[in-house]
Design an enzyme around this catalytic site. Structure first.
Site, short mmCIF file in Angstrom:
data_model
loop_
_atom_site.label_atom_id
_atom_site.label_comp_id
_atom_site.label_asym_id
_atom_site.label_seq_id
_atom_site.Cartn_x
_atom_site.Cartn_y
_atom_site.Cartn_z
NE ARG A 34 -4.17 -1.76 0.26
CZ ARG A 34 -5.24 -1.68 1.03
NH1 ARG A 34 -5.38 -0.65 1.87
NH2 ARG A 34 -6.17 -2.62 1.00
CG ASP A 141 -14.11 6.68 3.53
OD1 ASP A 141 -14.68 5.58 3.37
OD2 ASP A 141 -12.88 6.77 3.69
#
Length: 279
Positions: A34, A141
């Site tokens: 990531r 979010d």
């Protein structure tokens, strides 16, 4: 060069502090995969040197980028399908009867790039009983990057292929080059906001329906309990909570009770714990 133990511990502590997401030992491969794009963009030869610099410089922007990169953003249209059937056949008809002010508020927590709230919006538009209702959909979010994509409402062919029926694609999207853009009518129905689930929710107002699906599985037990308690505080006394198929409230917050709805399930505050009449 593989990720060093010191750097992994820094990332794990940072992510847990900022998002409550738990990265167990053995997830070094996930952190490396990531963070590698961030490391390369910053001119570092590997993730270890990038993380070391982030830890040393303590720049909020860099730390936020690390946390957002480790946030899970798995999503699709009408994910698992059954909850949306329950929304269409059980929840919305019930609210159409009880909401005399003809107003319904829906919260999609951890909405990622917007497929879930837009799926909810399409379901609402296809509900004749809600004609004339003011339906507000708030989508939140942690990541500003995924929220920006949701606001744009632009999706690749691969993304629209994940669960979006062709009939709805034709009705609600227009083709723009290699992408599909959602209609202004649908986009205007969703209000995207940045929110860390560890922070207070009260500024969002109260909701008749809360979608918090496939979110609790990433947290430890104490965080799950805290989130469920605070979700109760912003849910109408007779409101509805949708969780993921692998999630439940039992043993975490017993003021919620499970109700079957077709092939899915809903969670509602127990009758004896509802402190006021529907609003």
């Amino acid at each position: 060069m593989s990720l060093g133990a010191r750097e992994f511990d820094f990332v794990r502590d940072l992510v847990r502090t900022e998002s409550a997401i738990v990265l167990d030992a053995g997830k070094e491969y996930l952190v490396e995969s990531r963070l590698l794009p961030l490391a390369r963009a910053a001119g570092h030869p590997d993730v270890t040197s990038y993380v070391a610099e982030v830890a040393l410089r303590r720049q909020p922007r860099s730390r936020t980028a690390v946390v957002e990169a480790l946030t899970t953003n798995e999503t699709s249209w009408f994910r698992d399908n059954d909850p949306f059937t329950a929304l269409r056949t059980t929840v919305l008809p019930a609210l159409a009867e009880t909401r005399t002010r003809r107003s319904i508020r829906i919260w999609c927590a951890a909405c990622s790039t917007g497929q879930e709230p837009y799926s909810v919006a399409m379901t609402v538009l296809d509900s004749p009983l809600l004609a004339g209702f003011d339906v507000t959909i708030v989508a939140t979010d942690l990541s500003e990057e995924v929220l920006a994509k949701g606001r744009r409402g632009e999706y690749s062919q691969l993304e629209v292929n994940r669960g979006l029926p062709a009939s709805l694609l034709v009705r609600h999207f227009t083709r723009e080059g290699l992408s599909w853009r959602i209609s202004p009518q649908l986009r205007s129905r969703v209000d995207f906001k940045q929110l860390n689930l560890l922070r207070p929710y009260t500024s969002l107002g109260r909701f008749d329906i809360v979608f918090m699906r496939n979110v609790l599985i990433y947290f430890d037990q104490a965080t799950k309990q805290d989130i469920l308690r605070r979700v109760r505080q912003v849910t109408a006394p007779d409101g509805y909570l949708f969780l993921g198929a692998a999630e439940m409230t039992r043993g975490l917050d017993d003021k919620w009770e499970r109700e079957p709805a077709g092939r899915s399930a809903l969670y509602r505050v127990r009758e004896e714990d509802r402190s006021c009449v529907p609003w």
